[in-house]
Design a protein around this motif. Structure first.
Motif, PDB file in Angstrom:
ATOM      1  N   UNK A 140      31.393  43.607  41.748  1.00 29.63           N
ATOM      2  CA  UNK A 140      31.966  44.843  42.249  1.00 29.63           C
ATOM      3  C   UNK A 140      33.480  44.713  42.434  1.00 29.63           C
ATOM      4  N   UNK A 141      33.924  43.560  42.875  1.00 27.69           N
ATOM      5  CA  UNK A 141      35.365  43.332  43.016  1.00 27.69           C
ATOM      6  C   UNK A 141      36.050  43.437  41.661  1.00 27.69           C
ATOM      7  N   UNK A 142      35.449  42.837  40.633  1.00 25.26           N
ATOM      8  CA  UNK A 142      36.035  42.929  39.291  1.00 25.26           C
ATOM      9  C   UNK A 142      36.089  44.369  38.807  1.00 25.26           C
ATOM     10  N   UNK A 143      35.052  45.135  39.069  1.00 20.19           N
ATOM     11  CA  UNK A 143      35.020  46.535  38.621  1.00 20.19           C
ATOM     12  C   UNK A 143      36.038  47.370  39.385  1.00 20.19           C
ATOM     13  N   UNK A 144      36.044  47.240  40.713  1.00 19.15           N
ATOM     14  CA  UNK A 144      36.894  48.097  41.548  1.00 19.15           C
ATOM     15  C   UNK A 144      38.361  47.680  41.505  1.00 19.15           C
ATOM     16  N   UNK A 145      38.614  46.406  41.702  1.00 18.07           N
ATOM     17  CA  UNK A 145      39.999  45.961  41.833  1.00 18.07           C
ATOM     18  C   UNK A 145      40.662  45.602  40.512  1.00 18.07           C
ATOM     19  N   UNK A 146      39.879  45.105  39.575  1.00 18.47           N
ATOM     20  CA  UNK A 146      40.461  44.603  38.329  1.00 18.47           C
ATOM     21  C   UNK A 146      40.138  45.482  37.124  1.00 18.47           C
ATOM     22  N   UNK A 147      39.467  46.609  37.374  1.00 16.06           N
ATOM     23  CA  UNK A 147      39.098  47.556  36.338  1.00 16.06           C
ATOM     24  C   UNK A 147      38.408  46.878  35.145  1.00 16.06           C
ATOM     25  N   UNK A 148      37.593  45.870  35.437  1.00 16.74           N
ATOM     26  CA  UNK A 148      36.837  45.190  34.390  1.00 16.74           C
ATOM     27  C   UNK A 148      35.439  45.789  34.312  1.00 16.74           C
ATOM     28  N   UNK A 149      34.784  45.551  33.211  1.00 20.93           N
ATOM     29  CA  UNK A 149      33.403  45.993  33.047  1.00 20.93           C
ATOM     30  C   UNK A 149      32.484  45.129  33.890  1.00 20.93           C
ATOM     31  N   UNK A 150      31.398  45.723  34.357  1.00 18.65           N
ATOM     32  CA  UNK A 150      30.389  44.990  35.114  1.00 18.65           C
ATOM     33  C   UNK A 150      29.800  43.921  34.201  1.00 18.65           C
TER      34      UNK A 150
END
Length: 88
Positions: A56-66
């Motif tokens: 979730x941190x990657x998705x929310x903060x880093x705009x990465x795919x799940x």
């Protein structure tokens, strides 16, 4: 920023939604495995949320795919949480 956007209640809600949807299937499998090894349902949900948090941190903060593959790998390691480092 992580703590502001990613609170425990939100993680628990996502886990509960994943269980309700039976997707990803590894979440349901992990819940059953943890319950069979003596963890309460609440403890199991909390552990699953620990596996979900980095995604979730990657998705929310880093705009990465799940990253489902990494999430599944973290779920497989539970109740151990080596990705948390000293925080566990």
């Amino acid at each position: 920023m992580s703590e502001e956007l990613l609170d425990q209640a939100m993680l628990f809600e996502v886990v509960e939604n994943q269980l309700a949807d039976s997707y990803p299937k590894q979440v349901t499998e992990t819940l059953l495995r943890l319950r069979m090894t003596g963890h309460s349902r609440d403890e199991a949900i909390e552990l699953i949320a620990c596996a979900l948090a980095p995604e979730m941190i990657d998705v929310i903060e880093h705009q990465q795919s799940f990253n489902l593959e990494r999430y599944a790998a973290h779920l497989a390691q539970l109740p151990e949480t080596p990705w948390l480092g000293d925080e566990a």
